[in-house]
Structure formats: C-alpha cells, structure tokens
Design a protein around this motif. Structure first.
Motif, short mmCIF file in Angstrom:
data_model
loop_
_atom_site.label_atom_id
_atom_site.label_comp_id
_atom_site.label_asym_id
_atom_site.label_seq_id
_atom_site.Cartn_x
_atom_site.Cartn_y
_atom_site.Cartn_z
N CYS A 1 0.80 -1.23 0.00
CA CYS A 1 0.00 0.00 0.00
C CYS A 1 0.83 1.28 0.00
O CYS A 1 0.27 2.37 0.16
CB CYS A 1 -0.95 0.00 1.21
N ASP A 2 2.12 1.17 -0.18
CA ASP A 2 2.97 2.37 -0.23
C ASP A 2 4.00 2.20 -1.34
O ASP A 2 5.20 2.08 -1.09
CB ASP A 2 3.65 2.59 1.12
N LYS B 1 6.37 3.08 -4.22
CA LYS B 1 7.17 4.16 -4.79
C LYS B 1 8.60 3.68 -4.96
O LYS B 1 9.05 2.76 -4.27
CB LYS B 1 7.13 5.41 -3.90
N HIS C 1 -9.75 4.61 1.51
CA HIS C 1 -8.49 4.71 0.78
C HIS C 1 -7.35 4.68 1.79
O HIS C 1 -7.16 5.61 2.57
CB HIS C 1 -8.44 6.01 -0.03
N ASP D 1 -2.12 3.52 -1.05
CA ASP D 1 -2.37 3.07 -2.43
C ASP D 1 -3.44 1.99 -2.53
O ASP D 1 -3.85 1.62 -3.64
CB ASP D 1 -1.08 2.54 -3.07
N CYS D 2 -3.87 1.45 -1.42
CA CYS D 2 -4.88 0.39 -1.42
C CYS D 2 -6.26 1.01 -1.24
O CYS D 2 -6.53 1.63 -0.20
CB CYS D 2 -4.60 -0.61 -0.30
N GLU D 3 -7.11 0.84 -2.24
CA GLU D 3 -8.40 1.51 -2.24
C GLU D 3 -9.55 0.52 -2.22
O GLU D 3 -9.53 -0.50 -2.90
CB GLU D 3 -8.52 2.41 -3.48
N ASN E 1 -2.34 -4.58 -6.98
CA ASN E 1 -0.93 -4.21 -7.10
C ASN E 1 -0.56 -3.81 -8.52
O ASN E 1 0.24 -2.90 -8.73
CB ASN E 1 -0.05 -5.39 -6.67
N VAL F 1 -1.51 -0.21 -9.30
CA VAL F 1 -0.67 0.79 -8.65
C VAL F 1 0.73 0.81 -9.27
O VAL F 1 1.31 1.88 -9.49
CB VAL F 1 -0.60 0.53 -7.13
N LYS G 1 0.35 2.69 -12.55
CA LYS G 1 0.06 4.11 -12.39
C LYS G 1 1.24 4.89 -11.82
O LYS G 1 1.56 5.99 -12.30
CB LYS G 1 -1.16 4.27 -11.47
N LYS G 2 1.92 4.33 -10.83
CA LYS G 2 2.93 5.10 -10.11
C LYS G 2 4.37 4.83 -10.57
O LYS G 2 5.24 5.67 -10.34
CB LYS G 2 2.82 4.81 -8.60
#
Length: 243
Positions: A122-123, A125, A169, A172-174, A191, A194, A197-198
C-alpha cells in the motif's frame, strides 16, 4: 508476554496463534513445527527453547516485518535483514527503463506468489526499493510496514467504518464504502494497477505496444483484471521463472 511457566508445546501453540493473528493466514496446527523452526532456526540444534529464547522470539513475532522479511539474524528483540542498496530514481535512468521494467515485474510477480495467498503493498514508490546482487531480476522492499497478506488486508478494510469512499483509501490500497453496512468493501484496485500508475507510467508515459506484454498489462483495456493477471502469469512463467 506469556506466563513463563507454560510448557514449550503451549508456547509454540501461542506463537502459531500470534503469527496467524498478525498475518491472517490461518495456518493449521500441523504447520507449527515448521513455523517455529523457520522463525527460530537454532531450535534445530537445541530441540528446546530457553526462557531467554522465548522472550526474544515473542518480541520478534510481534513485529510484522520479522514475519515477512528475510532475516539474517537477531539479538533479543532486534533483528537484521539482508543488506540492500537503496534505489533512487534519477532522470537519466530512463535510458535503462527496459531493465527497470523487468525488475518491477520480477517484484510484482512475487506479490502473487507469497505462500498460499497474495500480498498487498500500500505504499508503492521507487524510494521504497532496494537492490541486491543476489537478485538480479527484481527489487526488494526496503520498508515493509505497508505490506499485508490478502487476509489481513481484507480484515483491516472490512473492519473500517466509513461514510464515503475516501474513508476506505489506505494509501495506495483503495476500497469502496458499503453504505448498507457503513464498512469498507474488499480492495477494488490491485498491485498491478498501482505499479502501472505510479511506476511504469513514470518510465514509459502512455507509450505501449501489444508485443510488450508488461506494458500491455497497464494499457490494454480489452482485458479485465483476471485476464490481465493470467496473461502476466504466463509471461512470468517463461521470462522470470528464476526470480
């Protein structure tokens, strides 16, 4: 802390219970011997747990990352994980974007191959990635605080009260808000969403071709989520089987 007077057998039962509570995996009783020997390898040599061992292991199992990371050693409630070189995304790394994409997909693959159910991160980056010479086709996660088993993710979301979707939300986990129960639903993104997208879009923008199955997974709208994952699993099986 458990009562020091309990037997080793009861203690091991409690370790299994605590691990199942932390990870929500529901491991059966017949798994406990394997679990305790994985968490505390010195048990192979001693066949028994000293009181100091018990206190140390109990403290360690209460730390989520100890259960999900590769641990090299421990001392009391402290533990050491393998050495990683932090990855810091630089603009000139775009010249290596094809190789970085392989690393991303190697990492993503393992989220869907964790024991008997997927992991949710969920994080997401680049700053949370590390590199190791031991793993030439994937990144490793530097900070596992936001990594959850699917069962634990579901339990967390469905226990969360809400009045609107944004209440569901979690980084990143919605999920969405179920207005009939005023609790969150299961996660609605995944996953792959995300990562695309990121991370992938940061490297490739909106460019993609059907011949590159990794990029197609991010952009090909003719596939639903199930088909997309199935397609990626097929590609992973022959291109990243050794990750």
């Amino acid at each position: 802390m458990l009562d020091d007077r309990v037997s080793n057998e009861v203690y091991i039962d409690k370790i299994l219970e605590l691990t199942n509570y932390q990870l929500k995996l529901g491991w059966p009783d017949d798994y406990k011997r394997h679990l305790i020997e994985t968490l505390w390898p010195s048990l192979f040599r001693t066949s028994n747990l000293s009181m100091t061992d018990r206190h140390s292991l109990w403290s360690l199992v209460n730390q989520d990352e100890y259960l999900t990371f590769k641990v090299m050693g421990s001392c009391g409630h402290f533990y050491a994980v393998e050495y990683l070189v932090p990855f810091r995304m630089k603009s000139y790394y775009t010249n290596l974007k094809a190789k970085i994409l392989v690393h991303l997909m190697g990492t993503l693959k393992l989220f869907y191959e964790f024991l008997n159910e997927p992991l949710h991160w969920c994080d997401v980056k680049f700053d949370n990635f590390g590199l190791s010479a031991e793993y030439p086709k994937r990144f490793l996660i530097m900070d596992g605080d936001m990594v959850f088993t699917e069962s634990r993710m579901r339990h967390f979301l469905q226990s969360t009260k809400c009045t609107r979707d944004t209440d569901c939300h979690f980084f990143d986990c919605e999920a969405k808000c179920d207005y009939a129960t005023n609790h969150c639903t299961d996660r609605v993104n995944d996953n792959i969403d995300v990562f695309c997208k990121k991370l992938v879009t940061q490297l490739f923008g909106n460019f993609w071709t059907k011949s590159n199955r990794y990029l197609a997974a991010c952009h090909d709208e003719s596939m639903n989520a199930t088909e997309r994952l199935a397609d990626l699993r097929l590609v992973w099986s022959w291109s990243l089987s050794d990750v």
